[in-house]
Design a protein around this motif. Structure first.
Motif, short mmCIF file in Angstrom:
data_model
loop_
_atom_site.label_atom_id
_atom_site.label_comp_id
_atom_site.label_asym_id
_atom_site.label_seq_id
_atom_site.Cartn_x
_atom_site.Cartn_y
_atom_site.Cartn_z
N GLY A 1 0.78 -1.22 0.00
CA GLY A 1 0.00 0.00 0.00
C GLY A 1 0.82 1.27 0.00
N VAL A 2 2.10 1.18 -0.25
CA VAL A 2 2.99 2.33 -0.29
C VAL A 2 3.47 2.53 -1.72
CG1 VAL A 2 5.20 3.25 0.56
CG2 VAL A 2 3.71 1.94 2.10
N SER A 3 3.57 3.77 -2.16
CA SER A 3 4.00 4.04 -3.52
C SER A 3 5.36 3.40 -3.77
CB SER A 3 4.09 5.55 -3.77
OG SER A 3 5.07 6.14 -2.94
N PRO A 4 5.60 2.84 -4.96
CA PRO A 4 6.84 2.09 -5.21
C PRO A 4 8.09 2.94 -5.02
CG PRO A 4 5.61 2.47 -7.26
CD PRO A 4 4.70 2.83 -6.13
N ALA A 5 8.04 4.22 -5.37
CA ALA A 5 9.23 5.07 -5.22
C ALA A 5 9.59 5.24 -3.74
CB ALA A 5 8.99 6.43 -5.87
N GLN B 1 6.51 15.94 -5.34
CA GLN B 1 6.31 17.00 -6.33
C GLN B 1 4.88 16.94 -6.86
OE1 GLN B 1 9.30 16.35 -9.25
NE2 GLN B 1 10.96 17.20 -8.00
N PRO B 2 4.29 18.12 -7.17
CA PRO B 2 2.89 18.14 -7.65
C PRO B 2 2.67 17.24 -8.86
CG PRO B 2 3.64 20.36 -7.15
CD PRO B 2 4.85 19.47 -7.05
N HIS B 3 3.67 17.12 -9.71
CA HIS B 3 3.49 16.30 -10.92
C HIS B 3 4.08 14.90 -10.73
CE1 HIS B 3 7.41 18.29 -11.15
NE2 HIS B 3 7.83 17.20 -11.78
N SER B 4 4.18 14.47 -9.44
CA SER B 4 4.86 13.20 -9.18
C SER B 4 3.98 11.98 -9.44
CB SER B 4 5.35 13.15 -7.72
OG SER B 4 4.24 13.22 -6.84
N ILE B 5 2.68 12.18 -9.71
CA ILE B 5 1.84 11.02 -10.03
C ILE B 5 2.21 10.58 -11.45
CG2 ILE B 5 -0.50 10.18 -10.37
CD1 ILE B 5 -1.45 12.33 -8.41
N PRO B 6 2.86 9.42 -11.57
CA PRO B 6 3.41 9.04 -12.88
C PRO B 6 2.36 8.46 -13.82
CG PRO B 6 3.89 7.36 -11.25
CD PRO B 6 3.18 8.46 -10.53
N ALA B 7 2.70 8.54 -15.09
CA ALA B 7 1.90 7.86 -16.11
C ALA B 7 2.08 6.36 -15.95
CB ALA B 7 2.36 8.32 -17.50
N PRO B 8 1.21 5.56 -16.57
CA PRO B 8 1.29 4.11 -16.40
C PRO B 8 2.67 3.54 -16.70
CG PRO B 8 -0.77 4.70 -17.46
CD PRO B 8 0.02 5.96 -17.36
N GLY B 9 3.32 4.05 -17.76
CA GLY B 9 4.65 3.54 -18.09
C GLY B 9 5.66 3.82 -17.00
N ALA B 10 5.61 5.03 -16.45
CA ALA B 10 6.54 5.38 -15.37
C ALA B 10 6.25 4.55 -14.12
CB ALA B 10 6.44 6.86 -15.05
N THR B 11 4.97 4.29 -13.85
CA THR B 11 4.61 3.45 -12.71
C THR B 11 5.19 2.05 -12.85
OG1 THR B 11 2.56 4.68 -12.34
CG2 THR B 11 2.70 2.47 -11.39
N ALA B 12 5.09 1.52 -14.07
CA ALA B 12 5.65 0.19 -14.32
C ALA B 12 7.16 0.19 -14.08
CB ALA B 12 5.35 -0.25 -15.76
N LEU B 13 7.85 1.27 -14.49
CA LEU B 13 9.29 1.37 -14.26
C LEU B 13 9.61 1.45 -12.78
CD1 LEU B 13 10.56 3.75 -17.11
CD2 LEU B 13 11.21 1.36 -16.72
N GLN B 14 8.80 2.20 -12.04
CA GLN B 14 9.05 2.31 -10.60
C GLN B 14 8.89 0.96 -9.91
OE1 GLN B 14 6.71 5.41 -8.82
NE2 GLN B 14 7.71 7.05 -9.97
N HIS B 15 7.88 0.21 -10.30
CA HIS B 15 7.70 -1.13 -9.72
C HIS B 15 8.87 -2.03 -10.09
CE1 HIS B 15 3.81 -0.96 -7.74
NE2 HIS B 15 3.31 -0.26 -8.77
N ALA B 16 9.34 -1.91 -11.33
CA ALA B 16 10.49 -2.72 -11.76
C ALA B 16 11.73 -2.34 -10.96
CB ALA B 16 10.73 -2.54 -13.25
N ASN B 17 11.91 -1.03 -10.75
CA ASN B 17 13.07 -0.57 -9.98
C ASN B 17 13.00 -1.06 -8.54
OD1 ASN B 17 15.48 1.27 -10.21
ND2 ASN B 17 14.49 2.19 -8.42
N LEU B 18 11.79 -1.04 -7.97
CA LEU B 18 11.61 -1.55 -6.61
C LEU B 18 11.94 -3.04 -6.55
CD1 LEU B 18 10.68 -1.39 -3.67
CD2 LEU B 18 8.31 -1.63 -4.49
#
Length: 490
Positions: free
Chosen positions: A222-226, A257-274
Protein backbone atom coordinates in the motif's frame (compact mmCIF):
# COMPACT_ATOMS: atom_id res chain seq x y z
CA UNK A 1 5.13 16.15 48.06
CA UNK A 2 7.85 18.81 47.79
CA UNK A 3 8.22 20.61 44.46
CA UNK A 4 11.60 20.01 42.85
CA UNK A 5 13.56 23.15 41.96
CA UNK A 6 16.44 23.66 39.55
CA UNK A 7 18.86 26.56 39.39
CA UNK A 8 20.12 27.24 35.87
CA UNK A 9 22.20 30.35 35.13
CA UNK A 10 21.07 31.84 38.45
CA UNK A 11 17.36 31.43 37.61
CA UNK A 12 15.02 29.22 39.60
CA UNK A 13 12.78 26.73 37.77
CA UNK A 14 10.12 24.72 39.56
CA UNK A 15 9.05 21.30 38.30
CA UNK A 16 5.42 21.09 37.21
CA UNK A 17 5.46 17.42 36.27
CA UNK A 18 7.75 14.68 35.02
CA UNK A 19 7.55 14.31 31.24
CA UNK A 20 9.56 11.13 30.83
CA UNK A 21 12.55 9.01 31.71
CA UNK A 22 15.20 7.48 29.51
CA UNK A 23 18.61 5.89 29.65
CA UNK A 24 20.29 9.29 29.90
CA UNK A 25 18.11 11.19 32.35
CA UNK A 26 14.74 12.50 33.51
CA UNK A 27 12.83 15.30 31.76
CA UNK A 28 10.65 17.75 33.73
CA UNK A 29 8.21 20.37 32.60
CA UNK A 30 9.22 23.46 34.58
CA UNK A 31 8.00 27.01 35.15
CA UNK A 32 10.23 30.02 35.74
CA UNK A 33 9.76 33.04 38.03
CA UNK A 34 8.09 35.00 35.23
CA UNK A 35 5.72 32.15 34.33
CA UNK A 36 7.81 30.95 31.35
CA UNK A 37 7.47 27.25 30.74
CA UNK A 38 10.28 25.03 29.51
CA UNK A 39 11.69 21.51 29.74
CA UNK A 40 14.65 20.62 31.94
CA UNK A 41 16.53 17.39 31.48
CA UNK A 42 18.51 16.12 34.46
CA UNK A 43 21.42 13.94 33.29
CA UNK A 44 23.46 12.16 35.97
CA UNK A 45 27.22 12.59 35.70
CA UNK A 46 28.52 9.20 34.57
CA UNK A 47 31.01 7.92 31.97
CA UNK A 48 28.00 7.82 29.61
CA UNK A 49 27.42 11.59 29.77
CA UNK A 50 29.91 14.18 28.58
CA UNK A 51 29.12 17.87 28.66
CA UNK A 52 30.63 18.59 25.22
CA UNK A 53 28.22 16.12 23.62
CA UNK A 54 25.17 17.05 25.68
CA UNK A 55 25.57 20.73 24.74
CA UNK A 56 27.27 20.56 21.35
CA UNK A 57 26.87 23.75 19.31
CA UNK A 58 23.89 22.96 17.07
CA UNK A 59 22.84 26.52 16.28
CA UNK A 60 23.19 25.98 12.54
CA UNK A 61 21.45 22.60 12.57
CA UNK A 62 17.86 22.58 11.41
CA UNK A 63 15.12 20.54 13.10
CA UNK A 64 16.82 19.74 16.36
CA UNK A 65 15.63 20.69 19.83
CA UNK A 66 18.18 23.24 21.02
CA UNK A 67 19.76 23.32 24.45
CA UNK A 68 19.04 26.89 25.57
CA UNK A 69 21.08 26.73 28.76
CA UNK A 70 23.23 24.18 30.56
CA UNK A 71 24.32 24.16 34.16
CA UNK A 72 25.45 21.50 36.56
CA UNK A 73 25.38 20.35 40.15
CA UNK A 74 27.88 18.07 41.83
CA UNK A 75 25.97 15.04 40.56
CA UNK A 76 24.06 16.08 37.43
CA UNK A 77 23.96 18.22 34.30
CA UNK A 78 20.86 20.42 33.90
CA UNK A 79 19.75 21.13 30.33
CA UNK A 80 16.98 23.68 29.68
CA UNK A 81 15.15 23.25 26.36
CA UNK A 82 11.98 24.57 24.75
CA UNK A 83 8.79 22.80 25.80
CA UNK A 84 7.57 20.61 22.94
CA UNK A 85 3.98 20.02 21.90
CA UNK A 86 4.31 16.21 21.90
CA UNK A 87 6.71 13.43 21.01
CA UNK A 88 6.37 11.13 18.04
CA UNK A 89 5.81 8.01 20.15
CA UNK A 90 2.75 9.55 21.82
CA UNK A 91 1.55 10.78 18.45
CA UNK A 92 1.86 7.30 16.91
CA UNK A 93 0.18 5.67 19.88
CA UNK A 94 -2.80 7.95 19.30
CA UNK A 95 -2.85 7.73 15.51
CA UNK A 96 -1.46 4.34 14.53
CA UNK A 97 -0.07 4.24 11.00
CA UNK A 98 0.03 7.56 9.16
CA UNK A 99 -1.03 8.55 5.64
CA UNK A 100 1.85 8.56 3.19
CA UNK A 101 2.06 12.37 2.80
CA UNK A 102 2.23 12.89 6.58
CA UNK A 103 4.83 10.15 7.01
CA UNK A 104 6.92 11.67 4.23
CA UNK A 105 6.76 15.09 5.89
CA UNK A 106 8.04 13.66 9.19
CA UNK A 107 10.86 11.73 7.52
CA UNK A 108 11.76 14.85 5.52
CA UNK A 109 12.06 16.90 8.72
CA UNK A 110 14.33 14.30 10.30
CA UNK A 111 16.43 13.77 7.19
CA UNK A 112 16.97 17.54 7.13
CA UNK A 113 18.30 17.34 10.68
CA UNK A 114 20.60 14.44 9.73
CA UNK A 115 21.87 16.33 6.69
CA UNK A 116 23.02 19.16 8.95
CA UNK A 117 24.04 16.96 11.88
CA UNK A 118 26.25 14.72 9.74
CA UNK A 119 28.99 17.36 9.79
CA UNK A 120 29.08 17.40 13.60
CA UNK A 121 27.41 14.44 15.28
CA UNK A 122 26.21 10.91 14.77
CA UNK A 123 22.95 10.77 16.74
CA UNK A 124 23.03 7.01 17.36
CA UNK A 125 19.57 6.68 18.93
CA UNK A 126 16.90 7.73 16.44
CA UNK A 127 13.48 6.50 17.57
CA UNK A 128 10.01 8.05 18.02
CA UNK A 129 10.69 8.82 21.69
CA UNK A 130 13.55 11.12 20.60
CA UNK A 131 11.47 13.08 18.05
CA UNK A 132 9.54 16.09 19.34
CA UNK A 133 7.00 18.42 17.73
CA UNK A 134 8.31 21.96 18.14
CA UNK A 135 7.12 25.14 16.35
CA UNK A 136 5.41 23.12 13.62
CA UNK A 137 8.43 20.91 12.87
CA UNK A 138 9.40 17.40 13.93
CA UNK A 139 12.80 17.73 15.60
CA UNK A 140 15.46 15.39 16.92
CA UNK A 141 16.33 15.56 20.59
CA UNK A 142 18.27 13.57 23.20
CA UNK A 143 21.85 13.68 22.06
CA UNK A 144 23.06 11.78 25.09
CA UNK A 145 23.96 8.81 22.91
CA UNK A 146 25.53 10.98 20.22
CA UNK A 147 29.23 11.14 19.62
CA UNK A 148 31.31 13.57 17.65
CA UNK A 149 31.90 12.22 14.15
CA UNK A 150 35.65 11.94 14.71
CA UNK A 151 35.03 9.76 17.76
CA UNK A 152 32.41 7.50 16.23
CA UNK A 153 34.75 4.50 16.10
CA UNK A 154 35.56 4.54 19.82
CA UNK A 155 34.64 1.38 21.72
CA UNK A 156 32.56 3.42 24.16
CA UNK A 157 30.23 4.42 21.33
CA UNK A 158 29.00 0.83 21.24
CA UNK A 159 28.89 0.17 24.96
CA UNK A 160 26.03 2.34 26.13
CA UNK A 161 24.08 3.35 23.05
CA UNK A 162 21.27 2.47 20.67
CA UNK A 163 17.72 1.24 21.07
CA UNK A 164 17.72 -2.33 19.80
CA UNK A 165 14.56 -2.06 17.67
CA UNK A 166 16.21 0.65 15.54
CA UNK A 167 19.92 -0.26 15.70
CA UNK A 168 21.66 -0.82 12.34
CA UNK A 169 23.52 -4.04 11.47
CA UNK A 170 26.92 -2.45 12.04
CA UNK A 171 25.99 -1.63 15.64
CA UNK A 172 25.23 -5.29 16.31
CA UNK A 173 28.62 -6.21 14.80
CA UNK A 174 30.44 -3.56 16.90
CA UNK A 175 31.68 -1.91 13.73
CA UNK A 176 32.36 1.66 12.61
CA UNK A 177 29.20 3.74 12.95
CA UNK A 178 28.67 6.95 10.99
CA UNK A 179 25.70 8.89 9.64
CA UNK A 180 24.68 5.91 7.48
CA UNK A 181 23.72 4.19 10.73
CA UNK A 182 21.35 7.05 11.50
CA UNK A 183 19.90 6.72 7.99
CA UNK A 184 19.18 3.05 8.70
CA UNK A 185 17.39 3.92 11.96
CA UNK A 186 15.39 6.57 10.12
CA UNK A 187 14.41 3.92 7.56
CA UNK A 188 13.11 1.70 10.38
CA UNK A 189 11.17 4.66 11.76
CA UNK A 190 9.73 5.45 8.31
CA UNK A 191 8.56 1.84 7.99
CA UNK A 192 6.84 2.16 11.36
CA UNK A 193 5.18 5.45 10.42
CA UNK A 194 3.64 3.88 7.32
CA UNK A 195 2.61 0.52 8.76
CA UNK A 196 2.16 1.06 12.49
CA UNK A 197 4.64 -1.75 13.19
CA UNK A 198 8.42 -2.07 13.13
CA UNK A 199 9.95 -4.18 10.36
CA UNK A 200 11.73 -6.50 12.79
CA UNK A 201 9.62 -7.42 15.83
CA UNK A 202 12.17 -9.34 17.91
CA UNK A 203 11.04 -9.82 20.60
CA UNK A 204 14.28 -10.88 22.32
CA UNK A 205 17.63 -9.13 21.77
CA UNK A 206 19.05 -12.19 20.02
CA UNK A 207 16.05 -12.21 17.66
CA UNK A 208 16.57 -8.51 16.89
CA UNK A 209 20.28 -9.03 16.28
CA UNK A 210 19.58 -11.77 13.75
CA UNK A 211 16.71 -9.92 12.09
CA UNK A 212 18.55 -6.61 11.64
CA UNK A 213 21.74 -8.36 10.54
CA UNK A 214 20.34 -11.02 8.21
CA UNK A 215 16.65 -10.50 7.32
CA UNK A 216 15.45 -8.69 4.22
CA UNK A 217 13.13 -5.71 4.70
CA UNK A 218 9.49 -6.92 4.76
CA UNK A 219 7.25 -5.83 1.92
CA UNK A 220 5.64 -2.41 2.29
CA UNK A 221 2.14 -2.96 0.96
CA UNK A 222 0.00 0.00 0.00
CA UNK A 223 2.99 2.33 -0.29
CA UNK A 224 4.00 4.04 -3.52
CA UNK A 225 6.84 2.09 -5.21
CA UNK A 226 9.23 5.07 -5.22
CA UNK A 227 8.85 5.56 -1.45
CA UNK A 228 9.07 1.84 -0.72
CA UNK A 229 12.22 1.68 -2.86
CA UNK A 230 13.79 4.50 -0.85
CA UNK A 231 13.04 2.87 2.53
CA UNK A 232 14.50 -0.45 1.42
CA UNK A 233 17.65 1.39 0.28
CA UNK A 234 17.85 3.24 3.62
CA UNK A 235 17.78 -0.13 5.38
CA UNK A 236 20.46 -1.80 3.25
CA UNK A 237 22.64 -4.20 5.24
CA UNK A 238 25.86 -2.60 4.01
CA UNK A 239 26.27 1.05 5.10
CA UNK A 240 27.90 2.01 1.79
CA UNK A 241 24.71 1.05 -0.05
CA UNK A 242 22.52 3.43 1.93
CA UNK A 243 21.77 6.91 0.56
CA UNK A 244 23.23 9.86 2.43
CA UNK A 245 20.69 12.22 4.08
CA UNK A 246 20.88 14.67 1.17
CA UNK A 247 19.91 11.94 -1.29
CA UNK A 248 17.08 10.88 1.00
CA UNK A 249 15.79 14.46 0.90
CA UNK A 250 16.06 14.60 -2.89
CA UNK A 251 14.17 11.31 -3.24
CA UNK A 252 11.42 12.50 -0.87
CA UNK A 253 11.12 15.76 -2.83
CA UNK A 254 10.63 13.81 -6.06
CA UNK A 255 7.88 11.71 -4.47
CA UNK A 256 6.01 14.82 -3.23
CA UNK A 257 6.31 17.00 -6.33
CA UNK A 258 2.89 18.14 -7.65
CA UNK A 259 3.49 16.30 -10.92
CA UNK A 260 4.86 13.20 -9.18
CA UNK A 261 1.84 11.02 -10.03
CA UNK A 262 3.41 9.04 -12.88
CA UNK A 263 1.90 7.86 -16.11
CA UNK A 264 1.29 4.11 -16.40
CA UNK A 265 4.65 3.54 -18.09
CA UNK A 266 6.54 5.38 -15.37
CA UNK A 267 4.61 3.45 -12.71
CA UNK A 268 5.65 0.19 -14.32
CA UNK A 269 9.29 1.37 -14.26
CA UNK A 270 9.05 2.31 -10.60
CA UNK A 271 7.70 -1.13 -9.72
CA UNK A 272 10.49 -2.72 -11.76
CA UNK A 273 13.07 -0.57 -9.98
CA UNK A 274 11.61 -1.55 -6.61
CA UNK A 275 11.84 -5.21 -7.60
CA UNK A 276 15.55 -4.78 -8.39
CA UNK A 277 16.13 -3.01 -5.07
CA UNK A 278 14.29 -5.72 -3.16
CA UNK A 279 16.25 -8.44 -4.96
CA UNK A 280 19.51 -6.75 -3.99
CA UNK A 281 18.30 -6.42 -0.40
CA UNK A 282 17.36 -10.10 -0.26
CA UNK A 283 20.74 -11.04 -1.75
CA UNK A 284 22.59 -8.91 0.81
CA UNK A 285 20.47 -10.39 3.60
CA UNK A 286 21.28 -13.94 2.45
CA UNK A 287 24.99 -13.10 2.24
CA UNK A 288 24.87 -11.54 5.70
CA UNK A 289 23.10 -14.60 7.10
CA UNK A 290 25.74 -16.87 5.60
CA UNK A 291 28.56 -14.71 6.96
CA UNK A 292 26.98 -14.67 10.41
CA UNK A 293 26.47 -18.43 10.39
CA UNK A 294 30.10 -18.88 9.37
CA UNK A 295 31.31 -16.57 12.16
CA UNK A 296 29.20 -18.48 14.67
CA UNK A 297 30.62 -21.80 13.45
CA UNK A 298 34.16 -20.49 13.85
CA UNK A 299 33.38 -19.45 17.43
CA UNK A 300 31.85 -22.86 18.11
CA UNK A 301 34.85 -24.59 16.54
CA UNK A 302 37.27 -22.70 18.79
CA UNK A 303 35.28 -23.78 21.83
CA UNK A 304 35.05 -27.34 20.54
CA UNK A 305 38.81 -27.58 20.01
CA UNK A 306 39.41 -26.35 23.54
CA UNK A 307 37.05 -29.02 24.90
CA UNK A 308 38.65 -31.68 22.75
CA UNK A 309 42.10 -30.78 24.05
CA UNK A 310 40.88 -31.41 27.61
CA UNK A 311 39.31 -34.74 26.62
CA UNK A 312 42.46 -36.08 25.01
CA UNK A 313 44.71 -34.72 27.76
CA UNK A 314 42.66 -36.70 30.29
CA UNK A 315 43.03 -39.85 28.20
CA UNK A 316 46.77 -39.29 27.76
CA UNK A 317 47.30 -38.81 31.50
CA UNK A 318 45.39 -41.99 32.37
CA UNK A 319 47.30 -44.13 29.88
CA UNK A 320 50.73 -42.86 30.92
CA UNK A 321 49.89 -43.11 34.64
CA UNK A 322 49.00 -46.79 34.20
CA UNK A 323 51.36 -47.92 31.41
CA UNK A 324 54.55 -45.85 31.46
CA UNK A 325 56.16 -48.00 28.73
CA UNK A 326 53.65 -46.57 26.25
CA UNK A 327 55.24 -44.69 23.35
CA UNK A 328 53.49 -41.40 22.59
CA UNK A 329 53.86 -39.50 19.32
CA UNK A 330 52.15 -36.30 18.13
CA UNK A 331 50.01 -33.64 19.71
CA UNK A 332 46.45 -33.65 21.03
CA UNK A 333 44.94 -33.20 17.56
CA UNK A 334 46.88 -36.13 16.07
CA UNK A 335 48.01 -38.45 18.85
CA UNK A 336 49.41 -41.99 18.65
CA UNK A 337 49.98 -44.37 21.59
CA UNK A 338 51.81 -47.69 21.03
CA UNK A 339 52.52 -50.56 23.41
CA UNK A 340 53.63 -54.08 22.41
CA UNK A 341 52.40 -53.61 18.84
CA UNK A 342 48.92 -52.39 19.80
CA UNK A 343 48.03 -48.85 18.86
CA UNK A 344 45.55 -46.31 20.15
CA UNK A 345 45.23 -43.37 17.80
CA UNK A 346 43.29 -40.16 17.93
CA UNK A 347 42.99 -37.57 15.15
CA UNK A 348 40.93 -34.55 14.20
CA UNK A 349 39.31 -35.47 10.88
CA UNK A 350 37.25 -32.50 9.72
CA UNK A 351 37.62 -28.97 10.99
CA UNK A 352 35.02 -26.29 10.43
CA UNK A 353 36.56 -25.24 7.10
CA UNK A 354 36.39 -28.73 5.61
CA UNK A 355 33.12 -30.02 6.95
CA UNK A 356 30.26 -29.98 4.49
CA UNK A 357 27.03 -28.30 5.51
CA UNK A 358 24.35 -30.78 4.59
CA UNK A 359 20.77 -29.54 4.67
CA UNK A 360 19.53 -33.11 5.08
CA UNK A 361 21.36 -33.57 8.39
CA UNK A 362 18.95 -33.64 11.34
CA UNK A 363 21.46 -31.70 13.49
CA UNK A 364 24.52 -29.49 13.07
CA UNK A 365 28.07 -30.84 13.10
CA UNK A 366 30.97 -28.42 13.47
CA UNK A 367 34.00 -30.71 14.01
CA UNK A 368 34.66 -34.44 13.64
CA UNK A 369 37.41 -36.59 15.11
CA UNK A 370 38.04 -40.29 15.45
CA UNK A 371 39.59 -42.58 18.04
CA UNK A 372 40.95 -45.93 16.84
CA UNK A 373 42.39 -49.01 18.55
CA UNK A 374 44.42 -51.38 16.35
CA UNK A 375 45.19 -54.95 17.44
CA UNK A 376 48.83 -56.07 17.02
CA UNK A 377 47.94 -58.49 14.24
CA UNK A 378 44.73 -58.99 12.30
CA UNK A 379 42.59 -61.84 13.54
CA UNK A 380 41.60 -64.66 11.15
CA UNK A 381 38.56 -62.71 9.94
CA UNK A 382 40.75 -59.79 8.85
CA UNK A 383 39.53 -57.59 11.70
CA UNK A 384 42.05 -54.86 12.52
CA UNK A 385 40.33 -53.18 15.45
CA UNK A 386 37.61 -50.70 16.14
CA UNK A 387 37.16 -46.97 15.67
CA UNK A 388 34.56 -44.55 16.98
CA UNK A 389 33.52 -41.10 15.83
CA UNK A 390 33.70 -38.02 18.03
CA UNK A 391 31.46 -35.29 16.66
CA UNK A 392 31.16 -31.78 18.05
CA UNK A 393 27.48 -31.20 17.34
CA UNK A 394 24.04 -30.45 18.78
CA UNK A 395 22.84 -34.04 18.39
CA UNK A 396 20.43 -33.99 21.33
CA UNK A 397 19.20 -30.42 21.93
CA UNK A 398 19.08 -27.80 19.19
CA UNK A 399 21.84 -25.24 19.72
CA UNK A 400 23.51 -27.08 22.63
CA UNK A 401 26.88 -28.19 21.27
CA UNK A 402 29.07 -30.84 22.88
CA UNK A 403 31.33 -33.72 21.89
CA UNK A 404 29.40 -36.93 21.24
CA UNK A 405 30.82 -40.40 20.72
CA UNK A 406 29.17 -42.78 18.26
CA UNK A 407 30.09 -45.38 15.66
CA UNK A 408 28.76 -47.07 12.52
CA UNK A 409 28.54 -50.50 10.86
CA UNK A 410 28.04 -51.65 7.30
CA UNK A 411 25.64 -54.59 7.34
CA UNK A 412 26.34 -55.47 3.72
CA UNK A 413 29.96 -56.55 4.23
CA UNK A 414 32.70 -57.24 6.73
CA UNK A 415 34.94 -54.26 7.31
CA UNK A 416 38.50 -54.09 8.67
CA UNK A 417 37.30 -51.96 11.56
CA UNK A 418 34.02 -52.84 13.25
CA UNK A 419 32.42 -50.68 14.40
CA UNK A 420 34.03 -47.83 12.48
CA UNK A 421 34.25 -44.04 12.63
CA UNK A 422 32.89 -41.84 9.87
CA UNK A 423 32.67 -38.23 8.93
CA UNK A 424 29.44 -36.63 7.68
CA UNK A 425 29.19 -38.50 4.38
CA UNK A 426 26.10 -39.18 2.31
CA UNK A 427 25.69 -42.76 3.58
CA UNK A 428 25.86 -41.66 7.21
CA UNK A 429 23.34 -38.89 6.60
CA UNK A 430 21.00 -41.52 5.18
CA UNK A 431 21.51 -43.70 8.26
CA UNK A 432 20.69 -40.78 10.55
CA UNK A 433 17.57 -39.81 8.61
CA UNK A 434 16.12 -43.33 8.36
CA UNK A 435 16.82 -43.92 4.66
CA UNK A 436 17.15 -47.50 3.38
CA UNK A 437 20.88 -48.12 3.52
CA UNK A 438 23.15 -50.91 4.83
CA UNK A 439 24.93 -48.34 7.00
CA UNK A 440 23.62 -48.26 10.56
CA UNK A 441 24.40 -46.32 13.71
CA UNK A 442 26.18 -48.87 15.92
CA UNK A 443 26.12 -47.16 19.30
CA UNK A 444 24.11 -44.40 20.97
CA UNK A 445 25.25 -40.80 20.70
CA UNK A 446 26.88 -40.35 24.11
CA UNK A 447 28.15 -36.99 25.37
CA UNK A 448 31.84 -36.83 26.26
CA UNK A 449 32.10 -34.17 28.93
CA UNK A 450 35.64 -33.02 29.86
CA UNK A 451 34.38 -32.54 33.44
CA UNK A 452 33.22 -36.17 33.71
CA UNK A 453 35.55 -38.46 31.79
CA UNK A 454 35.45 -41.65 33.86
CA UNK A 455 33.37 -43.82 31.53
CA UNK A 456 35.03 -42.66 28.30
CA UNK A 457 38.59 -42.97 29.64
CA UNK A 458 37.90 -46.35 31.25
CA UNK A 459 36.38 -47.74 28.05
CA UNK A 460 39.27 -46.73 25.82
CA UNK A 461 41.92 -47.66 28.38
CA UNK A 462 40.22 -51.06 28.46
CA UNK A 463 40.15 -51.37 24.66
CA UNK A 464 43.86 -50.47 24.52
CA UNK A 465 44.80 -52.81 27.36
CA UNK A 466 42.99 -55.81 25.86
CA UNK A 467 44.49 -55.03 22.44
CA UNK A 468 47.97 -55.20 24.04
CA UNK A 469 47.21 -58.57 25.67
CA UNK A 470 45.59 -59.98 22.49
CA UNK A 471 42.15 -60.37 24.02
CA UNK A 472 40.32 -57.65 22.07
CA UNK A 473 38.15 -59.27 19.38
CA UNK A 474 35.56 -58.36 16.79
CA UNK A 475 32.20 -57.75 18.53
CA UNK A 476 29.80 -60.69 18.42
CA UNK A 477 27.01 -58.31 17.46
CA UNK A 478 27.87 -55.31 15.18
CA UNK A 479 25.34 -53.17 17.05
CA UNK A 480 26.31 -53.69 20.69
CA UNK A 481 23.86 -51.19 22.20
CA UNK A 482 20.58 -49.99 20.73
CA UNK A 483 21.13 -46.37 19.56
CA UNK A 484 17.45 -45.66 18.86
CA UNK A 485 16.38 -42.21 20.00
CA UNK A 486 19.85 -41.05 21.03
CA UNK A 487 19.92 -38.22 18.46
CA UNK A 488 17.30 -35.75 17.40
CA UNK A 489 15.68 -36.16 14.02
CA UNK A 490 14.67 -32.53 13.50
Amino acid sequence: MAVEHFTIADRQWASVRELGRGGFGVVHEVVGPDGERAAVKVVPKTPKSEREHLAADLRDVRNVVPVLEIDETTTSYLLRMPLAETNLRSYLNARGSLPEPEAIAIVHDLATALDDLGRVLVHRDIKPENVLRLAGQWCLTDFGAARLVDASTDAITHKYTATLDYAPPEWWRHEHYEVEGDVYSLGVLAFELLTGTRPFPGPMPEDLRRQHATNAVPELSGVSPALADLIVQMMAKAPVRRPRPRKVLAALDRVTQPHSIPAPGATALQHANLAVTRHRDETQAAEAALAQAWAERLELAAFGLDQLDKIIENLRATILDNADHTKVVGDNLHLWFELSGAQLMFSLVDDVKELQWRKEMPFNVVLTAQIVVNVPAADPTGWSGRSHSLWFCDAVVLGEFAWYETAFVDQSKQTDWCPYASTVCEEVVEALTGELTPIRVAMPFSEVDPAEMTEFVDRWSGFFGTAVTGTLHRPDQPIEHDPTGSWRTS
